[in-house]
Design an enzyme around this catalytic site. Structure first.
Site, PDB file in Angstrom:
ATOM      1  N   HIS A   1       0.817  -1.212   0.000  1.00  8.15           N
ATOM      2  CA  HIS A   1       0.000   0.000   0.000  1.00  8.15           C
ATOM      3  C   HIS A   1       0.851   1.263   0.000  1.00  8.15           C
ATOM      4  CE1 HIS A   1      -2.884  -2.694   2.486  1.00  8.15           C
ATOM      5  NE2 HIS A   1      -3.145  -2.839   1.199  1.00  8.15           N
TER       6      HIS A   1
ATOM      7  N   ASP B   1      -7.033  -6.171  -1.553  1.00  6.77           N
ATOM      8  CA  ASP B   1      -5.619  -6.350  -1.903  1.00  6.77           C
ATOM      9  C   ASP B   1      -5.441  -7.351  -3.039  1.00  6.77           C
ATOM     10  OD1 ASP B   1      -4.933  -4.497  -0.016  1.00  6.77           O
ATOM     11  OD2 ASP B   1      -3.931  -5.896   1.342  1.00  6.77           O
TER      12      ASP B   1
ATOM     13  N   TYR C   1       1.632   1.777  13.681  1.00  9.01           N
ATOM     14  CA  TYR C   1       2.484   2.681  12.930  1.00  9.01           C
ATOM     15  C   TYR C   1       1.994   4.110  13.004  1.00  9.01           C
ATOM     16  CZ  TYR C   1      -0.815   1.551   9.079  1.00  9.01           C
ATOM     17  OH  TYR C   1      -1.928   1.323   8.308  1.00  9.01           O
TER      18      TYR C   1
ATOM     19  N   LYS D   1       6.027   6.422   7.172  1.00  9.17           N
ATOM     20  CA  LYS D   1       5.500   5.567   8.235  1.00  9.17           C
ATOM     21  C   LYS D   1       6.635   5.126   9.149  1.00  9.17           C
ATOM     22  CE  LYS D   1       1.852   3.666   5.298  1.00  9.17           C
ATOM     23  NZ  LYS D   1       1.373   2.452   4.615  1.00  9.17           N
TER      24      LYS D   1
END
Length: 183
Positions: A62, A170, A132, A72
């Site tokens: 992603h 996904d 995250y 991130k």
């Protein structure tokens, strides 16, 4: 905190200083001043995310397109994952290359994935709690991704094919050569 360079520029592993005794342990999981000094960049994280997944789950690959791309800072609270970042910066000498690292509640390692990278992970333990920080808010209209099993990337997710679990969303992600990339 110790900074570990990877073979891809701007992609770093962080090892915190963990202080433990017979009562347990303590460590700083995030200190903006120390991180900025180590990396030489100023990040301003604005959103924290958390997921729990079972063995064999692969989340990713992603990213958000510019101008809403995200840096991130990822880690695992419980369990173990294989975390992967793919360089999508077209001017980078490592464009299209990936790097993976094992993150776990045991090793307490963190992975900083800058803007211009796709990100994903596979769960190697019975379950894993993954957290995250992001330096940009989630903007669903700029959401993009690449198929986890893209043959040109050939990522070894450390999970047997018959155990892999991927979300329907996904499962529809395009191959690398068809993915929208604007970095």
């Amino acid at each position: 905190m110790k900074l570990i360079n990877t073979e891809i520029k701007d992609l770093f592993i962080l090892e915190p200083d963990v202080f433990g005794d017979d009562r347990g342990y303590f460590f700083e999981s995030y200190n903006k001043m120390k991180l900025d000094a180590l990396i030489g960049k100023m990040y301003h994280f604005v959103q924290d995310n958390e997921s729990k997944s079972s063995y064999g789950v692969i989340r990713g690959l992603h990213y958000q397109l510019a101008p809403f791309s995200q840096t991130k800072l990822v880690r695992v609270l419980q369990g173990k994952v294989y975390d992967v970042a793919v360089d999508l910066r077209k001017d980078s000498p490592t464009f299209g290359k990936w790097f993976g690292v094992e993150l776990s509640g045991e090793n307490k390692r963190q992975f900083i994935i800058p803007k211009g990278f796709a990100h994903g992970f596979s769960v190697l333990s019975e379950t894993a709690v993954f957290v995250y920080k992001c330096d940009e808010y989630y903007h669903p209209e700029t959401e993009a991704g690449i198929a986890y099993n893209d043959p040109s990337l050939n990522i070894d997710w450390k999970v047997r094919d018959e155990d892999i679990k991927v979300s329907p969303k996904d499962g529809l992600l395009p191959r690398f050569e068809k993915a929208e990339i604007n970095f």
